[in-house]
Each structure stands twice: as structure tokens, then as C-alpha cells.
Design a protein around this motif. Structure first.
Motif, PDB file in Angstrom:
ATOM      1  N   LEU A  75      27.786  21.423   2.507  1.00 36.72           N
ATOM      2  CA  LEU A  75      26.746  21.199   3.516  1.00 36.72           C
ATOM      3  C   LEU A  75      25.538  20.512   2.889  1.00 36.72           C
ATOM      4  N   ARG A  76      25.242  20.850   1.640  1.00 36.20           N
ATOM      5  CA  ARG A  76      24.146  20.172   0.931  1.00 36.20           C
ATOM      6  C   ARG A  76      24.510  18.703   0.689  1.00 36.20           C
ATOM      7  N   ASN A  77      25.757  18.439   0.281  1.00 39.57           N
ATOM      8  CA  ASN A  77      26.204  17.055   0.107  1.00 39.57           C
ATOM      9  C   ASN A  77      25.926  16.228   1.361  1.00 39.57           C
ATOM     10  N   LEU A  78      26.270  16.796   2.525  1.00 38.48           N
ATOM     11  CA  LEU A  78      26.133  16.056   3.777  1.00 38.48           C
ATOM     12  C   LEU A  78      24.672  15.918   4.186  1.00 38.48           C
ATOM     13  N   ALA A  79      23.886  16.950   3.934  1.00 41.47           N
ATOM     14  CA  ALA A  79      22.468  16.892   4.287  1.00 41.47           C
ATOM     15  C   ALA A  79      21.755  15.797   3.506  1.00 41.47           C
ATOM     16  N   ILE A  80      22.100  15.640   2.237  1.00 45.44           N
ATOM     17  CA  ILE A  80      21.445  14.625   1.402  1.00 45.44           C
ATOM     18  C   ILE A  80      22.094  13.259   1.575  1.00 45.44           C
ATOM     19  N   GLY A  81      23.418  13.217   1.588  1.00 50.46           N
ATOM     20  CA  GLY A  81      24.105  11.932   1.658  1.00 50.46           C
ATOM     21  C   GLY A  81      24.008  11.247   3.000  1.00 50.46           C
ATOM     22  N   PHE A  82      23.986  12.034   4.089  1.00 51.43           N
ATOM     23  CA  PHE A  82      24.023  11.457   5.428  1.00 51.43           C
ATOM     24  C   PHE A  82      22.919  11.994   6.340  1.00 51.43           C
ATOM     25  N   ASP A  83      22.010  12.754   5.787  1.00 47.88           N
ATOM     26  CA  ASP A  83      20.952  13.423   6.564  1.00 47.88           C
ATOM     27  C   ASP A  83      21.533  14.256   7.697  1.00 47.88           C
ATOM     28  N   MET A  84      22.663  14.883   7.445  1.00 48.96           N
ATOM     29  CA  MET A  84      23.305  15.719   8.459  1.00 48.96           C
ATOM     30  C   MET A  84      22.723  17.139   8.391  1.00 48.96           C
ATOM     31  N   VAL A  85      21.416  17.206   8.540  1.00 46.00           N
ATOM     32  CA  VAL A  85      20.699  18.475   8.402  1.00 46.00           C
ATOM     33  C   VAL A  85      21.000  19.396   9.578  1.00 46.00           C
ATOM     34  N   GLU A  86      21.005  18.851  10.783  1.00 44.31           N
ATOM     35  CA  GLU A  86      21.258  19.700  11.951  1.00 44.31           C
ATOM     36  C   GLU A  86      22.660  20.285  11.904  1.00 44.31           C
ATOM     37  N   PHE A  87      23.622  19.488  11.492  1.00 41.01           N
ATOM     38  CA  PHE A  87      24.978  20.018  11.332  1.00 41.01           C
ATOM     39  C   PHE A  87      24.994  21.092  10.255  1.00 41.01           C
ATOM     40  N   GLY A  88      24.300  20.830   9.153  1.00 36.66           N
ATOM     41  CA  GLY A  88      24.247  21.815   8.074  1.00 36.66           C
ATOM     42  C   GLY A  88      23.656  23.131   8.539  1.00 36.66           C
ATOM     43  N   LYS A  89      22.585  23.062   9.327  1.00 37.83           N
ATOM     44  CA  LYS A  89      21.970  24.292   9.854  1.00 37.83           C
ATOM     45  C   LYS A  89      22.927  25.023  10.786  1.00 37.83           C
ATOM     46  N   TYR A  90      23.618  24.248  11.610  1.00 47.65           N
ATOM     47  CA  TYR A  90      24.575  24.807  12.569  1.00 47.65           C
ATOM     48  C   TYR A  90      25.664  25.603  11.857  1.00 47.65           C
ATOM     49  N   ARG A  91      26.189  25.058  10.758  1.00 44.80           N
ATOM     50  CA  ARG A  91      27.258  25.745  10.043  1.00 44.80           C
ATOM     51  C   ARG A  91      26.714  26.825   9.111  1.00 44.80           C
ATOM     52  N   TYR A  92      25.586  26.554   8.476  1.00 45.36           N
ATOM     53  CA  TYR A  92      25.047  27.515   7.506  1.00 45.36           C
ATOM     54  C   TYR A  92      24.709  28.842   8.176  1.00 45.36           C
TER      55      TYR A  92
END
Length: 375
Positions: free
Chosen positions: A303-320
Motif C-alpha cells: 500500500l505504501r508502494n502504491l501511495a508513493i508511486g501512483f499517489d493511490m492514497v485513498e485506495f491505501g486508506k481504504y484497504r489499510y
């Protein structure tokens, strides 16, 4: 709409299946969504006993005329593994009654996520005895399994030879289960991908960065194409909450050919986004596990990879936020539980500073607590 042979079941399924978990608003909405899916060529409806009132809504649609179109679509339902045959027998009968049908074309053991679940299905006098009897009685056509489990559990379940198909998580943004896709292919099993547009990255609401790197295509299209350009994959779940959401995949459902040069170039651009992580990228080798504090380190760092690489922060929050709230469906404790014990450090081939990265992930993604949709 394209169609693919669903492994040894010999069912010819549309490359998108109508996953019936999300149209829980009302029976009328469910019925409209089902009819629209049939209109565009989708010929597989997939539900589960645990999906709220989904089976009941399907039953009402059957009473309102859908039963007259029964030869136009395949129907799947799923029931979790039980400790005894009698319990499974009763639940199968209940599901058929709810859906107002005499049979389902395909039946899945729902959620073989742990070795305890696998032990239940391997018991010759357990739940699979009732499943086999139901097949003999023409109540069930074929039998597969769905899983949110570890790769090891999935591979060992496939190796039992008890199942004709598998429902699993496998996406561009999470390729951990690639060996399971390959083993299922070798055994001629149907491969059904769970929730590619939601669990696969919340692709219906992409970040600007993700949209930009996928141009001139959409993120949804590119991730659909990643899957459908692979002949080992047979059908993707389209979990539409209403009729309009069915059409969101229209650009992909007529194209299951190998990737074009432009699509391959876009995919290469997506791959290169991971360079933004520099020396902090987790390669998802899983050698850091087990964690003494029960943290699912690879998933947290993915999830950190995606948040930094693609700014997929909302997805990261959703799954985290699902950690500690979804049991064996999404296992692991939150990263804040790290005690800096260092147990994982010597096992990491990238020499990542895992405790620091765990804290960083928690700071980026911690938000309100979550629950599974139908809860």
C-alpha cells in the motif's frame, strides 16, 4: 462482449461476470442491474449466501420473469466451508430456495482462507460430501472455491484436485498470486478474478497521477487489459451497484487480444513509476514474515508502494483501515503495532528499514476504521 471457456467446466463465460455483492440497495435496483448486464452480453451472475439480501433479490427477479431467461446465463453462489455434511446440505437448499431456482450452474466453497478451512473440505465425510451429493442430484453443476488466503493456502487447495475453478485476487497492482493462476491453468481450472476495479486499486476513482500515467487510456481500462490479455484468466468480476456501472468496462469487454504496442508502452510507463520509491520499494517477496506482532508487512508496504508511486492514497486508506477489522478475509495488524524488535530485518533481501517504513505507512494511511461491505 467476448467469451472464454471456463476451464474444465466447459462453461463459456463472458469475460466480465456480474458480481452481486454491491447491488444491495433494493430488489428493484438489483433487478434492473441484472437485466442490463444481460442486455450487454454478460452471461454469468455470481453471488454468495453471505452477500446480504443478494440471493433474495435474485429470487425476486426470477419470480418477475428472469426465470424465463434461465438459458441465457450461468448462476453461481458460494457458501463457506462447514464442519459437517448436514449443515452444508441445509444451506445449499436454503440458497436455492432464496434464489427461486432448482439448480445453480456453478457452486463455490466460499473463503478457503486458512488451513483450517482446507482441512474442512478435505474431510471425506464433511461438507464436500454434501456438495458431491448435490451434484449427483443435479442441484449443483460444477464446484470451485473462492479465497482471500495466502498464496500457500491457495496452491495447496488447488493441488487437492477437488475443484474445477478458483476465485482469487490477482491484479496489476497485486501480482502475488501469479503462481496460483499458473497452477490453475496447468490443471485446466477456471480462473475468476475477484473485484478487479475495487480491490484491484479503486480504479473507478483514480488519482491524477495514475490517470496521467495511463493516458491515453483510463486506469480502469489498462488494468482490465492487463488481465484480459492473459489467456489464463477467464472472467473478471464486475461488481456493479447499479445499471450505469455495468457500462464502465465497455471499452475492455470487446478486446481480449494481446496488448497492442501502445498498451504495452503505457504498461511500461506504469512499471517505471515504482522508481519513485528509490531504495524503499518492497519487492513483495514475503520473506519478512511471520511478524511477531502479527503485522502483514508485505501488504502494508504494498500500500505504501502504491501511495508513493501512483499517489493511490485513498485506495491505501481504504484497504489499510481493514486491518484488525476483517479477520481472515484481510488478516494482519496495523503497522503501528511494530515494536522495533528487528526480527524481520535480516530476512529482507533489499535491506529495507522495515520498522521505519511501517511507521511511515501508518502516518500516511491511518484513518477511520473499516468493515467488510456486507457487514
Amino acid at each position: 462482449m467476448r467469451y472464454r471457456r471456463f476451464g474444465k467446466t466447459e462453461m463459456l463465460l463472458s469475460v466480465f461476470s456480474l458480481g452481486a455483492m454491491r447491488y444491495l440497495e433494493s430488489a428493484a435496483n438489483a433487478e434492473k442491474t441484472i437485466w442490463h448486464a444481460l442486455e450487454v452480453g454478460i452471461n454469468h451472475i455470481e453471488t454468495a449466501q453471505g452477500y446480504g439480501k443478494s440471493e433474495e433479490f435474485i429470487g425476486q427477479a426470477m419470480r418477475n420473469g428472469l426465470s424465463k431467461q434461465r438459458d441465457r446465463f450461468y448462476l453461481t453462489t458460494k457458501i463457506g466451508p462447514t464442519k459437517d455434511a448436514d449443515s452444508m446440505r441445509r444451506q445449499i437448499e436454503q440458497s436455492l430456495k432464496k434464489m427461486n431456482v432448482d439448480y445453480v450452474d456453478n457452486f463455490d466453497i466460499h473463503g478457503i482462507n486458512l488451513y483450517e478451512h482446507l482441512d474442512l473440505v478435505k474431510d471425506p465425510n464433511g461438507c464436500m460430501k454434501a456438495v458431491r451429493e448435490a451434484i449427483d442430484q443435479k442441484m449443483l453443476g460444477h464446484v470451485g472455491f473462492s479465497t482471500h488466503g495466502s498464496l500457500e493456502v491457495i496452491l495447496d487447495t488447488i493441488r487437492t484436485g477437488l475443484f474445477e475453478s478458483v476465485n482469487l485476487h490477482y491484479y496489476y497492482f497485486n501480482q502475488r498470486n501469479a503462481p496460483a493462476v499458473q497452477l490453475a491453468h496447468e490443471k485446466d481450472m477456471g480462473v475468476f478474478i475477484i473485484s478487479p476495479s475495487d480491490k484491484g486499486g479503486m480504479l473507478y476513482n483514480p488519482s491524477e497521477e495514475l490517470s496521467g500515467v495511463c493516458y491515453p487510456y483510463t486506469a480502469l481500462y489498462m488494468c482490465d487489459r492487463f488481465l484480459l490479455s492473459d489467456p489464463r484468466v477467464h472472467t473478471l468480476s464486475l461488481g456493479a451497484a447499479n445499471p450505469s456501472e455495468v457500462d464502465s468496462h465497455q471499452d475492455a469487454w470487446d478486446n481480449d487480444a494481446p496488448m497492442s504496442e501502445l498498451e504495452a508502452a503505457v504498461l511500461d510507463c506504469m512499471n517505471r513509476r515504482y522508481t519513485l520509491l528509490e531504495n524503499d520499494r518492497c519487492s513483495q517477496c514475503y520473506q519478512c514474515l511471520p511478524c511477531p506482532e502479527g503485522i502483514n508487512i508485505p501488504e502494508v508496504l504494498r500500500l505504501r508502494n502504491l501511495a508513493i508511486g501512483f499517489d493511490m492514497v485513498e485506495f491505501g486508506k481504504y484497504r489499510y483501515k481493514m486491518f484488525e477489522n476483517a479477520g481472515h478475509w484481510f488478516p494482519g495488524n496495523k503497522a503501528i503495532r511494530c515494536t522495533d524488535c528487528g526480527d524481520c530485518l535480516p530476512r529482507c533481501p533489499e535491506n529495507l528499514e522495515i520498522p521505519r517504513l511501517l511507521r511511515d505507512t501508518h502516518d500516511r494511511l491511518h484513518g477511520e476504521e473499516g468493515r467488510r461491505l456486507w457487514e
